[in-house]
Design an enzyme around this catalytic site. Sequence first.
Site, mmCIF file in Angstrom:
data_model
loop_
_atom_site.group_PDB
_atom_site.id
_atom_site.type_symbol
_atom_site.label_atom_id
_atom_site.label_comp_id
_atom_site.label_asym_id
_atom_site.label_seq_id
_atom_site.Cartn_x
_atom_site.Cartn_y
_atom_site.Cartn_z
ATOM 1 N N HIS A 13 -18.603 -17.940 -10.990
ATOM 2 C CA HIS A 13 -19.710 -18.183 -10.722
ATOM 3 C C HIS A 13 -19.780 -18.033 -9.093
ATOM 4 C CE1 HIS A 13 -22.257 -17.760 -14.932
ATOM 5 N NE2 HIS A 13 -21.923 -16.248 -14.399
ATOM 6 N N LYS A 17 -16.991 -21.198 -8.019
ATOM 7 C CA LYS A 17 -15.797 -20.732 -7.453
ATOM 8 C C LYS A 17 -14.769 -22.304 -6.972
ATOM 9 C CE LYS A 17 -17.521 -15.900 -6.081
ATOM 10 N NZ LYS A 17 -17.372 -16.071 -7.338
ATOM 11 N N THR A 39 -11.948 -11.631 -11.397
ATOM 12 C CA THR A 39 -12.731 -10.679 -10.886
ATOM 13 C C THR A 39 -12.813 -11.040 -9.100
ATOM 14 O OG1 THR A 39 -14.011 -12.658 -11.290
ATOM 15 C CG2 THR A 39 -14.521 -11.115 -12.673
ATOM 16 N N GLY A 40 -13.439 -9.918 -9.062
ATOM 17 C CA GLY A 40 -13.689 -9.648 -7.069
ATOM 18 C C GLY A 40 -13.608 -10.943 -5.757
ATOM 19 N N THR A 41 -14.295 -11.236 -5.715
ATOM 20 C CA THR A 41 -14.227 -12.478 -4.437
ATOM 21 C C THR A 41 -13.130 -14.060 -5.370
ATOM 22 O OG1 THR A 41 -15.830 -11.785 -3.986
ATOM 23 C CG2 THR A 41 -15.764 -14.336 -3.121
ATOM 24 N N THR A 42 -13.289 -13.716 -7.083
ATOM 25 C CA THR A 42 -12.760 -15.339 -7.385
ATOM 26 C C THR A 42 -10.850 -14.709 -6.993
ATOM 27 O OG1 THR A 42 -14.477 -15.626 -8.599
ATOM 28 C CG2 THR A 42 -12.447 -16.808 -9.166
ATOM 29 N N SER A 60 -15.841 -7.229 -8.889
ATOM 30 C CA SER A 60 -16.858 -8.590 -8.762
ATOM 31 C C SER A 60 -17.325 -8.306 -9.929
ATOM 32 C CB SER A 60 -18.222 -8.535 -8.011
ATOM 33 O OG SER A 60 -18.929 -9.165 -7.454
ATOM 34 N N GLY A 61 -18.156 -9.567 -10.801
ATOM 35 C CA GLY A 61 -18.315 -9.093 -12.528
ATOM 36 C C GLY A 61 -19.851 -9.047 -11.754
ATOM 37 N N ASP A 66 -16.171 -8.299 -14.968
ATOM 38 C CA ASP A 66 -16.647 -8.880 -16.852
ATOM 39 C C ASP A 66 -16.392 -7.871 -17.676
ATOM 40 O OD1 ASP A 66 -17.437 -10.671 -15.457
ATOM 41 O OD2 ASP A 66 -19.613 -10.949 -15.420
ATOM 42 N N ASP A 86 -21.930 -21.641 -13.976
ATOM 43 C CA ASP A 86 -22.728 -22.346 -13.291
ATOM 44 C C ASP A 86 -23.725 -22.515 -14.127
ATOM 45 O OD1 ASP A 86 -24.515 -23.407 -11.564
ATOM 46 O OD2 ASP A 86 -24.772 -21.858 -10.123
ATOM 47 N N HIS A 93 -26.477 -10.873 -14.165
ATOM 48 C CA HIS A 93 -25.981 -10.475 -15.199
ATOM 49 C C HIS A 93 -25.524 -11.459 -16.044
ATOM 50 C CE1 HIS A 93 -22.002 -12.544 -13.697
ATOM 51 N NE2 HIS A 93 -22.540 -12.087 -12.682
ATOM 52 N N ASP A 96 -23.441 -10.051 -19.427
ATOM 53 C CA ASP A 96 -22.258 -9.816 -18.974
ATOM 54 C C ASP A 96 -21.503 -10.605 -19.741
ATOM 55 O OD1 ASP A 96 -22.700 -7.016 -18.141
ATOM 56 O OD2 ASP A 96 -23.032 -7.862 -15.811
ATOM 57 N N ARG A 102 -19.065 -12.974 -26.238
ATOM 58 C CA ARG A 102 -19.300 -13.226 -27.424
ATOM 59 C C ARG A 102 -17.842 -12.357 -27.898
ATOM 60 N NH1 ARG A 102 -19.584 -8.242 -30.456
ATOM 61 N NH2 ARG A 102 -20.033 -7.195 -28.198
#
Length: 128
Positions: A13, A17, A39-42, A60-61, A66, A86, A93, A96, A102
């Site tokens: 999150h 990051k 994911t994306g920015t990470t 991005s998530g 996700d 976080d 989201h 997600d 799960r």
Amino acid sequence: MHGSPLRVALVAHDARKDALIEWAGGHLDALEQCEISATGTTGGRLKGAYPKLNITALKSGPLGGDQQIGALIAEDRMDAIIFFIDPLSPMPHDVDVKALTRLAVVYDLPLAHSPRAADVLMWGLRHG
């Protein structure tokens, strides 16, 4: 997993990051041996900080990243998930995130939500 690189998802999150980037820096020897999906920015930040890592950057998530990781889990193409969450900020989201968690349980994948848990997870993957 036997003899092939570990396939690890790295997700964080926004407020976590920096912690994930720092954590990854302490585990470069292990992570350089992994196939990483992020994911994306990470993913972009990890690539910028550690260019030797083998990272596939997903969306991005909130925009489907996700779900992309969830699909990798369902297709038996993921060995572990490190998802620094976080817990103090509302997440639009959140559904997600719960779905990804799960799936990790359904497919019996190791899942870490914090640096110490990720330390234990990586130790177990390398020595177990």
